[in-house]
Structures are given as C-alpha cells and as structure tokens.
Design an enzyme around this catalytic site. Structure first.
Site, mmCIF file in Angstrom:
data_model
loop_
_atom_site.group_PDB
_atom_site.id
_atom_site.type_symbol
_atom_site.label_atom_id
_atom_site.label_comp_id
_atom_site.label_asym_id
_atom_site.label_seq_id
_atom_site.Cartn_x
_atom_site.Cartn_y
_atom_site.Cartn_z
ATOM 1 N N GLY A 1 0.844 -1.205 0.000
ATOM 2 C CA GLY A 1 0.000 0.000 0.000
ATOM 3 C C GLY A 1 0.876 1.250 0.000
ATOM 4 C CB ALA B 1 15.918 10.739 0.850
ATOM 5 C CB VAL B 2 16.790 6.277 -2.039
ATOM 6 C CG1 VAL B 2 17.618 5.179 -2.691
ATOM 7 C CG2 VAL B 2 16.189 5.780 -0.724
ATOM 8 N NE ARG C 1 -1.039 -4.864 -0.275
ATOM 9 C CZ ARG C 1 -1.884 -3.849 -0.023
ATOM 10 N NH1 ARG C 1 -2.913 -3.652 -0.798
ATOM 11 N NH2 ARG C 1 -1.698 -3.062 1.009
ATOM 12 C CG ASP D 1 3.357 -6.437 7.420
ATOM 13 O OD1 ASP D 1 2.940 -5.879 6.392
ATOM 14 O OD2 ASP D 1 2.614 -6.997 8.244
ATOM 15 N N GLY D 2 4.754 -6.775 4.423
ATOM 16 C CA GLY D 2 4.760 -7.674 3.258
ATOM 17 C C GLY D 2 6.009 -7.450 2.411
ATOM 18 C CB THR E 1 2.756 1.108 6.325
ATOM 19 O OG1 THR E 1 1.401 0.888 6.764
ATOM 20 C CG2 THR E 1 3.670 0.871 7.525
ATOM 21 C CG ASP F 1 -1.995 0.195 8.386
ATOM 22 O OD1 ASP F 1 -2.843 1.094 8.233
ATOM 23 O OD2 ASP F 1 -2.049 -0.895 7.808
ATOM 24 C CG ASP G 1 1.307 -2.254 10.656
ATOM 25 O OD1 ASP G 1 2.109 -1.612 9.946
ATOM 26 O OD2 ASP G 1 0.529 -3.105 10.193
ATOM 27 N NE ARG H 1 -5.668 -5.729 5.385
ATOM 28 C CZ ARG H 1 -5.407 -5.515 4.114
ATOM 29 N NH1 ARG H 1 -6.353 -5.585 3.221
ATOM 30 N NH2 ARG H 1 -4.181 -5.233 3.709
ATOM 31 C CB ALA I 1 -13.553 9.612 19.546
ATOM 32 C CE LYS J 1 -20.312 13.342 25.376
ATOM 33 N NZ LYS J 1 -19.682 13.997 24.280
ATOM 34 C CB SER K 1 -22.350 15.730 18.301
ATOM 35 O OG SER K 1 -21.185 16.300 18.852
ATOM 36 N NE ARG L 1 -2.852 3.056 0.573
ATOM 37 C CZ ARG L 1 -3.415 1.884 0.254
ATOM 38 N NH1 ARG L 1 -3.992 1.159 1.191
ATOM 39 N NH2 ARG L 1 -3.369 1.436 -0.963
HETATM 40 O O1 F6P Z 1 -1.634 -1.166 4.901
HETATM 41 C C1 F6P Z 1 -2.250 0.042 4.708
HETATM 42 C C2 F6P Z 1 -3.713 -0.116 4.438
HETATM 43 O O2 F6P Z 1 -4.176 1.156 4.104
HETATM 44 C C3 F6P Z 1 -4.552 -0.719 5.562
HETATM 45 O O3 F6P Z 1 -4.835 0.171 6.612
HETATM 46 C C4 F6P Z 1 -5.760 -1.144 4.803
HETATM 47 O O4 F6P Z 1 -6.443 -2.126 5.475
HETATM 48 C C5 F6P Z 1 -5.192 -1.650 3.528
HETATM 49 O O5 F6P Z 1 -3.973 -0.968 3.339
HETATM 50 C C6 F6P Z 1 -6.078 -1.458 2.331
HETATM 51 O O6 F6P Z 1 -5.472 -2.024 1.215
HETATM 52 P P1 F6P Z 1 -5.987 -1.847 -0.274
HETATM 53 O O7 F6P Z 1 -5.568 -0.484 -0.727
HETATM 54 O O8 F6P Z 1 -5.311 -2.914 -1.033
HETATM 55 O O9 F6P Z 1 -7.461 -1.954 -0.244
#
Ligand code: F6P
Length: 328
Positions: free
Chosen positions: A15, A26-27, A76, A107-108, A130, A132, A134, A176, A191, A218, A220, A260
């Site tokens: 992604g 930069a690279v 991918r 990670d992938g 990413t 995420d 993560d 995800r 929130a 409240k 909202s 994204r």
């Molecule tokens: O890994 C980043 C991410 O945006 C996740 O948060 C999300 O679940 C996934 O990619 C969505 O992937 P795609 O763009 O393939 O639908």
C-alpha cells in the site's frame, strides 16, 4: 567509508503512503552524492520480475518531495512468492549490476526481502512506509502522520454536522490489523469511544456509555472504529448499537483511501529524507536485511524478522487517556 563500486535500486511496494516520494528522492539524491549508480524499479516486485528498471538522475526526483503517492508506482506481487519469480527478478537486477536494494514499504515488502535473500545474494535495506504505523523498530512509519492528520480533518468536519443535528456518528478509519490510526485520531478528535483490533470490544460497555451521554443531553457523539476491529467495521458496530439503543439519529462515515493520499506533512517529509539517506549509507557500510527507523530521535536498525514479527502493542496509556477524557 568503503570504496563504492555498487549500483543500487529503489522500489516502492504494498500500500502506498504519503512520503514515499520524499524517501525515493532521498535515496536517489544520496546515492548520486556518494557516487553510486541508482535505478528505480516500477511497481515493486512485479516490476523487478518484468525488468521494469530504469536509471534515475537527480532531476527525476525534482519536485516530488511534496507529492503523495509514489512516482515509482506500487503493487502487491503474488509472482514474487514463487522461486521462478524471484529468480527472474534476480536475473534482471544482475543485468544492471545491482547488488543493493532499498525497499520502501511495510511488513509484506520486508517479508519479500527476507525470502529473496535466503536464495539470492543481494543486500537489502528496508524503509518503513505505511500509514498503519504497525512496524516494530521505529516510533513512526512514513505516512502515518499525514494519514492521521487527513483523518482528523475529516473527523472535525463530521463533528460540525454531528453537532448541528445532535447525531451519533460511527467513523471508520483505516487499519486492518492495527489500531494506531484509530487511537490517535480518536484522542485528537475528542471521540466518545475508540474501537481497535488490539483490544476486545465490549459492546455492552459501549452502549452504556452512549446511553449515558444521551441522558446528559450530549449534542453529538463520535465513535472511531478501526477497520479491523473484531466487532466489525463501522456499519456493523452501528447496527449492533442501534439494536439496543436507538434514541440517537445515527450515521456512519467511512473515511477510506483518502487517508492514503495527499501531500505529506513536514514530519513525514523529514522522516522520509532521514531514513532514505540512512538506507543508502547502510548499504555502503555492507549492512543488509535490516529496516532503518527512528526511535527517540535516533536512527535504529532492526532485523526484518523482528520488524515484522514482533507484535507492536498499542499504547495502553493512550487508550486509558481516551477513556478518562470521554468518561463524563
Ligand atoms: O496497509 C495500509 C492499508 O491502508 C490498511 O490500513 C488497509 O487495510 C489496507 O492498506 C487497504 O489495502 P488496499 O488499498 O489494497 O485496499
């Protein structure tokens, strides 16, 4: 500095994330600075297999530091999981005498590097890109800061209309497998509740809390739901809440892929610049199979195995903070 005799390549995979272009820049610029020949590979591992590889000059990365997406495109790749795909990719790298690669992704992408390295002799350094956040081995991944600010801007706008209509909104943000985007945007957006995949969602508690808010008049309420929460996405959580409690006029909003895109924030641009240069320097030092990250303002190298496998815990202190701030 060891004698430079290498050609290196850079690619983006998985992604996309805002700031990837700043990292590519930069690279490329640092490789040229250090006297290396530098190639770009289009569409990640797919392009490596297809030989979609071209030499990059400094001007190829002009005027991209501020742009979201990736000029190298991304994909991918299923084919790269096969021995034939990997061998074909390796042959294509050899044609250009490329013996070091900089992989920009999550990670992938790094799993791909690890497998590649088990069978083929290629130096590889990963740069965490990413939205995420993560990956273990860096405080922040490139793109995360931009994504949370994009999501927060959307949440603020939703709050305006939620407040005008006295509505309850369930807002779904990306993630995800990880709740980092949900957690930060939930706190930043004030929130009432934040649902993340890392903790089990207690629907009864959630309903009780929303009911309490209703009784207090409240105006909202906003519930942030991470896409991968085990209670379901925002539509499913809204449905479950409505079954028990339907005084509020409820709406669902899924922010989706706009998280994204967009111009990277200054934080992401600077992080991408630092990590991109550090990746090239690491290749020159003979390092391999490592992800470069920043922890407490210092550059840190983490083995791929650890960066992808070591489960990153959500910061429970932040969840507690959100609880305290939304309790009354
Ligand atoms: O890994 C980043 C991410 O945006 C996740 O948060 C999300 O679940 C996934 O990619 C969505 O992937 P795609 O763009 O393939 O639908």
């Amino acid at each position: 500095m060891p004698k430079i005799e290498k050609s290196i390549a850079v690619f983006t995979s998985g992604g996309d994330s805002p700031g990837m272009n700043a990292a590519v820049r930069a690279v490329v610029r640092s490789a040229i600075y250090f006297g290396l020949r530098v190639y770009g590979i289009r569409r990640g591992y797919e392009g490596m297999i297809d030989g979609d590889i071209y030499e990059m000059r400094s001007q190829d990365v002009s005027n991209i530091i501020q742009r979201g997406g990736t000029i190298l495109k991304t994909a991918r790749s299923e084919r790269f999981r096969t021995p034939e795909g990997m061998s074909q990719a390796f042959e294509n790298l050899k044609k250009h005498n490329i013996n070091g690669i900089v992989a920009l992704g999550g990670d992938g992408t790094f799993k791909g590097c690890l497998e590649f390295n088990k069978v083929h002799d290629i130096q590889c350094i990963g740069v965490p890109c990413t939205i995420d956040n993560d990956l273990f081995g860096t405080d922040f991944t490139i793109g995360y800061d931009t994504a949370i600010n994009t999501a927060l801007d959307a949440i603020d706008k939703i709050r305006d209309t939620a407040d005008s209509h006295n509505r309850l909104f369930f807002v779904e943000v990306m993630g995800r497998d990880a709740g980092f985007i949900a957690m930060r945007t939930g706190i930043g957006g004030g929130a009432e509740a934040i649902l993340v995949p890392e903790t089990k969602t207690n629907m009864e508690q959630l309903i009780a809390k929303l009911e309490k808010g209703w009784k207090r008049n409240k105006a909202s309420s906003i519930v942030i739901v991470a896409e991968g929460d085990e209670a379901g996405g925002a539509f499913e959580v809204a449905r479950k809440v409505r079954e028990h409690f339907n005084y509020y006029d409820t709406r669902v909003s899924i922010i989706g892929h706009m998280q994204r895109g967009g111009n990277p924030t200054c934080m992401d641009r600077v992080l991408a610049s630092r990590l991109g240069v550090a990746a090239v320097e690491a290749l020159l030092e003979g390092k391999s199979n490592l992800m470069v990250g920043m922890i407490h303002k210092d550059l840190v190298f983490t083995p791929f195995e650890k960066a992808i496998k070591h489960n990153l815990d959500i910061n429970m202190n932040l969840l507690r903070l959100a609880e305290i701030l939304s309790a009354n």
